[in-house]
Design an enzyme around this catalytic site. Structure first.
Site, PDB file in Angstrom:
ATOM      1  N   ALA A 101       2.827   3.622   8.886  1.00 15.64           N
ATOM      2  CA  ALA A 101       2.882   3.105   7.523  1.00 15.64           C
ATOM      3  C   ALA A 101       1.859   3.823   6.654  1.00 15.64           C
ATOM      4  O   ALA A 101       0.860   4.344   7.135  1.00 15.64           O
ATOM      5  CB  ALA A 101       2.627   1.604   7.505  1.00 15.64           C
ATOM      6  N   ASP A 102       2.133   3.822   5.364  1.00 16.11           N
ATOM      7  CA  ASP A 102       1.187   4.355   4.390  1.00 16.11           C
ATOM      8  C   ASP A 102       1.301   3.516   3.127  1.00 16.11           C
ATOM      9  O   ASP A 102       2.409   3.273   2.635  1.00 16.11           O
ATOM     10  CB  ASP A 102       1.470   5.826   4.078  1.00 16.11           C
ATOM     11  CG  ASP A 102       0.406   6.432   3.171  1.00 16.11           C
ATOM     12  OD1 ASP A 102      -0.774   6.432   3.573  1.00 16.11           O
ATOM     13  OD2 ASP A 102       0.741   6.897   2.071  1.00 16.11           O
ATOM     14  N   THR A 103       0.163   3.065   2.618  1.00 12.55           N
ATOM     15  CA  THR A 103       0.139   2.215   1.433  1.00 12.55           C
ATOM     16  C   THR A 103      -0.582   2.924   0.296  1.00 12.55           C
ATOM     17  O   THR A 103      -1.657   3.486   0.498  1.00 12.55           O
ATOM     18  CB  THR A 103      -0.573   0.877   1.733  1.00 12.55           C
ATOM     19  OG1 THR A 103       0.122   0.209   2.788  1.00 12.55           O
ATOM     20  CG2 THR A 103      -0.593  -0.019   0.506  1.00 12.55           C
ATOM     21  N   THR A 154       4.232   0.364   0.030  1.00 10.24           N
ATOM     22  CA  THR A 154       4.027   0.742   1.424  1.00 10.24           C
ATOM     23  C   THR A 154       5.294   1.378   1.960  1.00 10.24           C
ATOM     24  O   THR A 154       6.378   0.797   1.859  1.00 10.24           O
ATOM     25  CB  THR A 154       3.661  -0.470   2.293  1.00 10.24           C
ATOM     26  OG1 THR A 154       2.455  -1.059   1.801  1.00 10.24           O
ATOM     27  CG2 THR A 154       3.440  -0.047   3.749  1.00 10.24           C
ATOM     28  N   GLY A 155       5.135   2.572   2.508  1.00 11.94           N
ATOM     29  CA  GLY A 155       6.228   3.215   3.220  1.00 11.94           C
ATOM     30  C   GLY A 155       6.063   2.937   4.707  1.00 11.94           C
ATOM     31  O   GLY A 155       4.955   3.058   5.240  1.00 11.94           O
TER      32      GLY A 155
END
Length: 250
Positions: A101-103, A154-155
């Protein structure tokens, strides 16, 4: 918990739904050292191995026509890097599911009323807020956000083995929430900055910590603002089980 979903990665309180049952006995990996993401996954009964990605996270936000694609791309690179590394290290103990994840935090125009969905607003330029460089930068960020609204995106990407090239499948989602900041006196913002809590957070605040005093409300998934959209991730697993008979069967 029934024996069929017993696993070191599945906790006793996990709901015995098809996706969780399929994960029983599988190796689950979280490609992040984030305690927040680990704790959110534990809430739904998943206790993955923690193997942070070595991806440099050096993608250029300017290269994306839609800035919302940026965290999804970063999450995808993280997940693939960890999956490929673990397969290369020990193919007999390869992961069955890698989660990454990346936010990011984006500035956003203030809607005139909270009943207006942000997707209906006129297109506006959004500034990507990274982690603060120092306390002065953190203060600048929070003063800009004060009394305004930002968008937290978020991805999330999952990678899992398949039989066809390149040997793994990949599915991604993005979740978007709006964070409304109260009109805070400067001395409160400065005191928060001095606490140092926001220094390692995108946007310079931690809503689940003392940063929550700066926020008056959230529209959308609160867990997304913390760092991982629990409900959407759970739904993604459900969709993968429904749509792909081979998911987690390789």
């Amino acid at each position: 918990m029934s024996r069929e979903i017993s696993s070191q990665h599945i906790l006793p309180h996990a709901l015995p739904v098809p996706a969780i049952k399929k994960l029983g006995g599988k190796r689950i990996v979280l490609a992040s050292n984030s305690s927040r993401r680990r704790d959110i996954l534990k809430t739904i009964g998943l206790s993955p191995d923690i193997i942070p990605s070595t991806f440099e996270e050096d993608l250029s936000p300017a290269s994306f026509a839609d800035i919302h694609e940026y965290p999804v791309a970063t999450a995808s690179h993280k997940a693939v890097e960890v999956y490929e590394r673990l397969v290369a290290e020990d193919a007999d103990n390869a992961p069955d599911l890698v989660i990454a994840a990346d936010t990011v935090v984006l500035t956003h125009a203030q809607p005139s009323t909270s009943q207006i969905d942000y997707t209906l607003l006129p297109s506006v330029g959004q500034e990507l807020l990274e982690k603060p460089k120092d306390k002065a930068d953190n203060l600048r960020m929070l003063m800009d956000l004060n009394g305004q609204v930002c968008e937290v995106v978020t991805g999330v990407t999952v990678v899992y083995p398949i039989l066809t090239a390149p040997g793994y499948g990949l599915r991604s989602i993005d979740e978007r929430s709006l964070v409304y900041f109260a009109d805070n006196p400067q001395h409160i913002i400065k005191a928060y900055v001095d606490s140092g809590e926001g220094m390692d957070r995108a946007g310079g605040f931690a809503i689940q910590g003392m940063g929550g005093v700066l926020v008056r409300k959230v529209e959308g998934d609160y867990q997304n603002v913390v760092g991982f959209p629990m409900a959407s991730f759970f739904k993604l697993l459900d969709i993968l089980v429904e749509e792909d008979d081979d998911f987690l069967q390789v």
